[in-house]
Motif scaffolding. Structure first.
Motif, PDB file in Angstrom:
ATOM      1  N   GLN A   5       1.501   6.923  -7.201  1.00 16.21           N
ATOM      2  CA  GLN A   5       0.449   7.741  -7.778  1.00 16.21           C
ATOM      3  C   GLN A   5       0.817   9.217  -7.644  1.00 16.21           C
ATOM      4  O   GLN A   5       1.757   9.587  -6.990  1.00 16.21           O
ATOM      5  CB  GLN A   5      -0.887   7.437  -7.086  1.00 16.21           C
ATOM      6  CG  GLN A   5      -1.406   6.017  -7.351  1.00 16.21           C
ATOM      7  CD  GLN A   5      -2.722   5.751  -6.618  1.00 16.21           C
ATOM      8  OE1 GLN A   5      -3.210   6.606  -5.919  1.00 16.21           O
ATOM      9  NE2 GLN A   5      -3.284   4.564  -6.831  1.00 16.21           N
ATOM     10  N   THR A   6      -0.044  10.036  -8.360  1.00 15.71           N
ATOM     11  CA  THR A   6       0.198  11.467  -8.346  1.00 15.71           C
ATOM     12  C   THR A   6      -0.012  12.009  -6.940  1.00 15.71           C
ATOM     13  O   THR A   6      -0.773  11.443  -6.137  1.00 15.71           O
ATOM     14  CB  THR A   6      -0.733  12.174  -9.319  1.00 15.71           C
ATOM     15  OG1 THR A   6      -2.078  11.904  -8.898  1.00 15.71           O
ATOM     16  CG2 THR A   6      -0.504  11.697 -10.725  1.00 15.71           C
ATOM     17  N   SER A   7       0.603  13.104  -6.719  1.00 15.20           N
ATOM     18  CA  SER A   7       0.505  13.683  -5.388  1.00 15.20           C
ATOM     19  C   SER A   7      -0.604  14.706  -5.267  1.00 15.20           C
ATOM     20  O   SER A   7      -0.710  15.364  -4.240  1.00 15.20           O
ATOM     21  CB  SER A   7       1.840  14.382  -5.031  1.00 15.20           C
ATOM     22  OG  SER A   7       2.131  15.383  -5.988  1.00 15.20           O
ATOM     23  N   SER A   8      -1.431  14.873  -6.296  1.00 13.45           N
ATOM     24  CA  SER A   8      -2.551  15.820  -6.265  1.00 13.45           C
ATOM     25  C   SER A   8      -3.696  15.251  -7.085  1.00 13.45           C
ATOM     26  O   SER A   8      -3.504  14.392  -7.933  1.00 13.45           O
ATOM     27  CB  SER A   8      -2.127  17.190  -6.782  1.00 13.45           C
ATOM     28  OG  SER A   8      -1.718  17.083  -8.132  1.00 13.45           O
ATOM     29  N   GLY A   9      -4.885  15.770  -6.889  1.00 10.85           N
ATOM     30  CA  GLY A   9      -6.042  15.355  -7.631  1.00 10.85           C
ATOM     31  C   GLY A   9      -6.935  14.438  -6.832  1.00 10.85           C
ATOM     32  O   GLY A   9      -6.626  14.052  -5.698  1.00 10.85           O
ATOM     33  N   PRO A  10      -8.054  14.130  -7.410  1.00 10.62           N
ATOM     34  CA  PRO A  10      -8.992  13.262  -6.672  1.00 10.62           C
ATOM     35  C   PRO A  10      -8.429  11.876  -6.420  1.00 10.62           C
ATOM     36  O   PRO A  10      -8.776  11.249  -5.431  1.00 10.62           O
ATOM     37  CB  PRO A  10     -10.222  13.218  -7.577  1.00 10.62           C
ATOM     38  CG  PRO A  10      -9.783  13.740  -8.895  1.00 10.62           C
ATOM     39  CD  PRO A  10      -8.559  14.545  -8.710  1.00 10.62           C
ATOM     40  N   GLU A  11      -7.563  11.423  -7.283  1.00  9.95           N
ATOM     41  CA  GLU A  11      -7.002  10.106  -7.043  1.00  9.95           C
ATOM     42  C   GLU A  11      -6.174  10.098  -5.759  1.00  9.95           C
ATOM     43  O   GLU A  11      -6.112   9.091  -5.058  1.00  9.95           O
ATOM     44  CB  GLU A  11      -6.136   9.679  -8.248  1.00  9.95           C
ATOM     45  CG  GLU A  11      -6.919   9.457  -9.541  1.00  9.95           C
ATOM     46  CD  GLU A  11      -7.159  10.739 -10.299  1.00  9.95           C
ATOM     47  OE1 GLU A  11      -6.693  11.805  -9.774  1.00  9.95           O
ATOM     48  OE2 GLU A  11      -7.806  10.717 -11.337  1.00  9.95           O
ATOM     49  N   ARG A  12      -5.593  11.197  -5.513  1.00  5.79           N
ATOM     50  CA  ARG A  12      -4.793  11.268  -4.291  1.00  5.79           C
ATOM     51  C   ARG A  12      -5.681  11.324  -3.048  1.00  5.79           C
ATOM     52  O   ARG A  12      -5.358  10.748  -2.034  1.00  5.79           O
ATOM     53  CB  ARG A  12      -3.897  12.528  -4.311  1.00  5.79           C
ATOM     54  CG  ARG A  12      -2.996  12.650  -3.131  1.00  5.79           C
ATOM     55  CD  ARG A  12      -2.033  11.491  -3.088  1.00  5.79           C
ATOM     56  NE  ARG A  12      -1.068  11.660  -1.971  1.00  5.79           N
ATOM     57  CZ  ARG A  12      -0.230  10.709  -1.604  1.00  5.79           C
ATOM     58  NH1 ARG A  12      -0.254   9.531  -2.201  1.00  5.79           N
ATOM     59  NH2 ARG A  12       0.613  10.933  -0.598  1.00  5.79           N
ATOM     60  N   LEU A  13      -6.789  12.070  -3.205  1.00 10.14           N
ATOM     61  CA  LEU A  13      -7.706  12.162  -2.079  1.00 10.14           C
ATOM     62  C   LEU A  13      -8.472  10.872  -1.878  1.00 10.14           C
ATOM     63  O   LEU A  13      -8.676  10.476  -0.726  1.00 10.14           O
ATOM     64  CB  LEU A  13      -8.666  13.322  -2.316  1.00 10.14           C
ATOM     65  CG  LEU A  13      -8.046  14.725  -2.405  1.00 10.14           C
ATOM     66  CD1 LEU A  13      -9.091  15.765  -2.675  1.00 10.14           C
ATOM     67  CD2 LEU A  13      -7.278  15.042  -1.145  1.00 10.14           C
ATOM     68  N   VAL A  14      -8.910  10.237  -2.985  1.00 14.53           N
ATOM     69  CA  VAL A  14      -9.650   8.967  -2.899  1.00 14.53           C
ATOM     70  C   VAL A  14      -8.869   7.909  -3.671  1.00 14.53           C
ATOM     71  O   VAL A  14      -9.095   7.736  -4.878  1.00 14.53           O
ATOM     72  CB  VAL A  14     -11.089   9.093  -3.414  1.00 14.53           C
ATOM     73  CG1 VAL A  14     -11.874   7.775  -3.162  1.00 14.53           C
ATOM     74  CG2 VAL A  14     -11.788  10.278  -2.770  1.00 14.53           C
ATOM     75  N   PRO A  15      -7.969   7.302  -3.054  1.00 18.50           N
ATOM     76  CA  PRO A  15      -7.135   6.356  -3.809  1.00 18.50           C
ATOM     77  C   PRO A  15      -7.906   5.095  -4.202  1.00 18.50           C
ATOM     78  O   PRO A  15      -8.831   4.697  -3.515  1.00 18.50           O
ATOM     79  CB  PRO A  15      -5.993   6.036  -2.800  1.00 18.50           C
ATOM     80  CG  PRO A  15      -6.595   6.261  -1.472  1.00 18.50           C
ATOM     81  CD  PRO A  15      -7.587   7.369  -1.628  1.00 18.50           C
ATOM     82  N   ASP A  16      -7.505   4.544  -5.315  1.00 18.44           N
ATOM     83  CA  ASP A  16      -8.124   3.289  -5.808  1.00 18.44           C
ATOM     84  C   ASP A  16      -7.320   2.135  -5.264  1.00 18.44           C
ATOM     85  O   ASP A  16      -6.098   2.029  -5.463  1.00 18.44           O
ATOM     86  CB  ASP A  16      -8.105   3.253  -7.351  1.00 18.44           C
ATOM     87  CG  ASP A  16      -8.861   2.061  -7.914  1.00 18.44           C
ATOM     88  OD1 ASP A  16      -9.492   1.347  -7.089  1.00 18.44           O
ATOM     89  OD2 ASP A  16      -8.805   1.874  -9.125  1.00 18.44           O
TER      90      ASP A  16
ATOM     91  N   LEU B 217       0.818  -1.195   0.000  1.00 15.60           N
ATOM     92  CA  LEU B 217       0.000   0.000   0.000  1.00 15.60           C
ATOM     93  C   LEU B 217       0.864   1.262   0.000  1.00 15.60           C
ATOM     94  O   LEU B 217       0.566   2.235  -0.696  1.00 15.60           O
ATOM     95  CB  LEU B 217      -0.915  -0.010   1.214  1.00 15.60           C
ATOM     96  CG  LEU B 217      -1.832   1.193   1.370  1.00 15.60           C
ATOM     97  CD1 LEU B 217      -2.755   1.357   0.157  1.00 15.60           C
ATOM     98  CD2 LEU B 217      -2.653   1.077   2.646  1.00 15.60           C
ATOM     99  N   ARG B 218       1.917   1.269   0.770  1.00 16.36           N
ATOM    100  CA  ARG B 218       2.788   2.454   0.791  1.00 16.36           C
ATOM    101  C   ARG B 218       3.440   2.687  -0.569  1.00 16.36           C
ATOM    102  O   ARG B 218       3.559   3.826  -1.034  1.00 16.36           O
ATOM    103  CB  ARG B 218       3.851   2.290   1.885  1.00 16.36           C
ATOM    104  CG  ARG B 218       4.677   3.529   2.067  1.00 16.36           C
ATOM    105  CD  ARG B 218       5.717   3.301   3.125  1.00 16.36           C
ATOM    106  NE  ARG B 218       6.676   2.308   2.697  1.00 16.36           N
ATOM    107  CZ  ARG B 218       7.751   1.922   3.426  1.00 16.36           C
ATOM    108  NH1 ARG B 218       7.961   2.462   4.621  1.00 16.36           N
ATOM    109  NH2 ARG B 218       8.565   0.995   2.965  1.00 16.36           N
ATOM    110  N   ALA B 219       3.855   1.618  -1.246  1.00 15.72           N
ATOM    111  CA  ALA B 219       4.470   1.765  -2.563  1.00 15.72           C
ATOM    112  C   ALA B 219       3.470   2.266  -3.596  1.00 15.72           C
ATOM    113  O   ALA B 219       3.791   3.096  -4.454  1.00 15.72           O
ATOM    114  CB  ALA B 219       5.053   0.425  -3.008  1.00 15.72           C
ATOM    115  N   LYS B 220       2.227   1.764  -3.504  1.00 18.90           N
ATOM    116  CA  LYS B 220       1.200   2.212  -4.436  1.00 18.90           C
ATOM    117  C   LYS B 220       0.907   3.684  -4.229  1.00 18.90           C
ATOM    118  O   LYS B 220       0.728   4.450  -5.191  1.00 18.90           O
ATOM    119  CB  LYS B 220      -0.050   1.354  -4.244  1.00 18.90           C
ATOM    120  CG  LYS B 220      -1.154   1.678  -5.250  1.00 18.90           C
ATOM    121  CD  LYS B 220      -2.354   0.738  -5.035  1.00 18.90           C
ATOM    122  CE  LYS B 220      -3.446   1.081  -6.066  1.00 18.90           C
ATOM    123  NZ  LYS B 220      -4.632   0.195  -5.887  1.00 18.90           N
ATOM    124  N   LEU B 221       0.809   4.097  -2.987  1.00 15.38           N
ATOM    125  CA  LEU B 221       0.530   5.502  -2.720  1.00 15.38           C
ATOM    126  C   LEU B 221       1.663   6.408  -3.207  1.00 15.38           C
ATOM    127  O   LEU B 221       1.428   7.514  -3.684  1.00 15.38           O
ATOM    128  CB  LEU B 221       0.298   5.722  -1.218  1.00 15.38           C
ATOM    129  CG  LEU B 221      -0.989   5.108  -0.644  1.00 15.38           C
ATOM    130  CD1 LEU B 221      -1.009   5.282   0.877  1.00 15.38           C
ATOM    131  CD2 LEU B 221      -2.217   5.747  -1.263  1.00 15.38           C
TER     132      LEU B 221
END
Length: 420
Positions: free
Chosen positions: A407-418, A400-404
């Motif tokens: 990913q990008t550090s901004s945007g909705p994906e960052r706020l709501v990760p998949d 999980l830490r590697a996946k986070l």
């Protein structure tokens, strides 16, 4: 104590005439008698009358003491007053001897012998005229006395010479008096030396005092009767008593009296001061001083009945003071020790002042210049679970830490990760 009838005392006007015949001013007569000039003036006006030893010395200086022997006045006989008091009259001057010779020639003329010359008649007439002028208000005699008394004499002695003369006059008798007051020989000498050292330190004040000997006497008595001497090791044990049995008994009776009663009795019956002078020196009222004298006499008479009379008590006090071989130090030694003590006290005061200034400067240098609030002491809080440190990450947490991180550090994906 009453005045003895054997002492010839002329009338007040005659006293003044005799003094002027001796070419003495009131100030000179007062200095020889050890009293103030106002006292001599009151004697000559008749307001007061001398008593005791002052009366004998006054009569001798006036030249009318025919019933008083020279030995009794000058203190050469055993047990005489000056042996204790130290107030003997000075030796007769040239004018005194000439007046005594003139009186002797007059006595021989009265007995029937023919006078050698009649020149004294004119002098008698002149004296009579001068007395008549003096009796008139504002007469020539009063103006002459006022001018003579108000004249300022030039000092003929240096301060050291005047101090040495006062010491030689008063110190030997004062040591004997202090011994009668304390019963200790060494304390008597020490008290007198300390008193004269203080007198030399304050000599400008003592030199103009109306009674310098009385000033020193009061200072010596105060030092000798100080209760702090009891704490000194050398004064905790009594000294050897006098050799004679009668002297030892009298000294024991004196030491049983309270210090203030002992001092009053010594001044009145021993030194021969008048009751007002005794009261002034003991800082008491005249009735209080009289009561102290009476009670002290009663206490002495109860133990020693043979001393019930004041004359016998005075004689025994004189004999007791003269029996001990008490010697005072040289005046030069006393002055030297007094100056050395004054220098030491001055240096000690200067050193203490410098030390105080240094401590004050060090305090000002090291003291904080602003306020700092103190830290509160730590306290233990109970009822909470201890804080645990994070342990090593599991495999899922590492993924999980590697996946986070990928990913990008901004945007909705960052706020709501998949999480897929």
């Amino acid at each position: 104590m009453t005045q003895g009838s054997a002492t010839p005392l002329p009338a007040p006007k005659e006293r003044r005439r005799l003094r002027e015949a001796r070419a003495l001013t009131q100030a000179e007569l007062a200095s020889r008698l050890g009293v103030s000039r106002s006292t001599v003036r009151s004697w000559e006006t008749g307001r007061t009358t001398p008593r005791g030893r002052k009366l004998e010395a006054y009569v001798r200086l006036l030249g009318v003491g025919t019933t008083l022997s020279d030995d009794a006045v000058s203190g050469r006989q055993e047990g005489s007053v000056p042996a204790l008091v130290g107030a003997g009259a000075p030796p007769p001057s040239r004018e005194n001897r000439a007046s005594e010779n003139r009186r002797a020639s007059e006595d021989r003329t009265a007995d029937g012998a023919e006078p050698a010359e009649h020149a004294d008649r004119g002098a008698v007439d002149r004296d009579r005229d001068r007395d008549r002028d003096r009796d008139r208000p504002g007469g020539e005699g009063e103006r002459g006395d006022a001018d003579q008394d108000s004249a300022v004499r030039e000092p003929s002695l240096t301060p050291a010479q005047a101090f040495d003369a006062l010491y030689a006059f008063a110190a030997p008798a004062l040591v004997r008096q202090t011994y009668l007051l304390t019963g200790r020989r060494e304390l008597a000498r020490e008290s007198v030396e300390r008193a004269f050292q203080l007198a030399w330190y304050r000599w400008p004040e003592v030199a103009v005092d109306r009674d310098p000997a009385g000033w020193v006497r009061a200072t010596a008595y105060e030092y000798a009767l100080s209760p702090w001497h009891r704490l000194r090791p050398r004064y905790r044990h009594p000294e050897a008593p006098p050799a004679g049995g009668s002297e030892r008994a009298l000294l024991d009776v004196l030491l049983t009296l309270p210090p203030v009663y002992r001092r009053t009795l010594l001044l009145y019956d021993g030194v021969g001061l008048g009751l007002p002078e005794t009261a002034a020196e003991t800082e008491a009222s005249t009735p209080a001083a009289a009561n102290r004298v009476l009670h002290a006499r009663e206490a002495v008479a109860a133990r020693l009945p043979e001393l019930a009379l004041p004359e016998d008590l005075h004689r025994r006090l004189t004999e007791l003071g003269s029996a001990e071989r008490l010697r005072a130090a040289k005046p030069r030694t006393v002055r030297h020790h007094g100056e050395h003590r004054a220098r030491q006290w001055t240096r000690a005061a200067i050193a203490f002042t410098v030390l105080l200034i240094g401590v004050t400067a060090l305090t000002l240098r090291t003291a904080p210049d602003h306020y700092e609030a103190p830290l509160s002491p730590p306290e233990t809080i109970h009822g909470l679970p201890p804080r645990s440190a994070p342990g090593p990450l599991s495999a899922e947490e590492l993924v999980l830490r590697a996946k986070l991180r990928s990913q990008t550090s901004s945007g909705p994906e960052r706020l709501v990760p998949d999480i897929r």
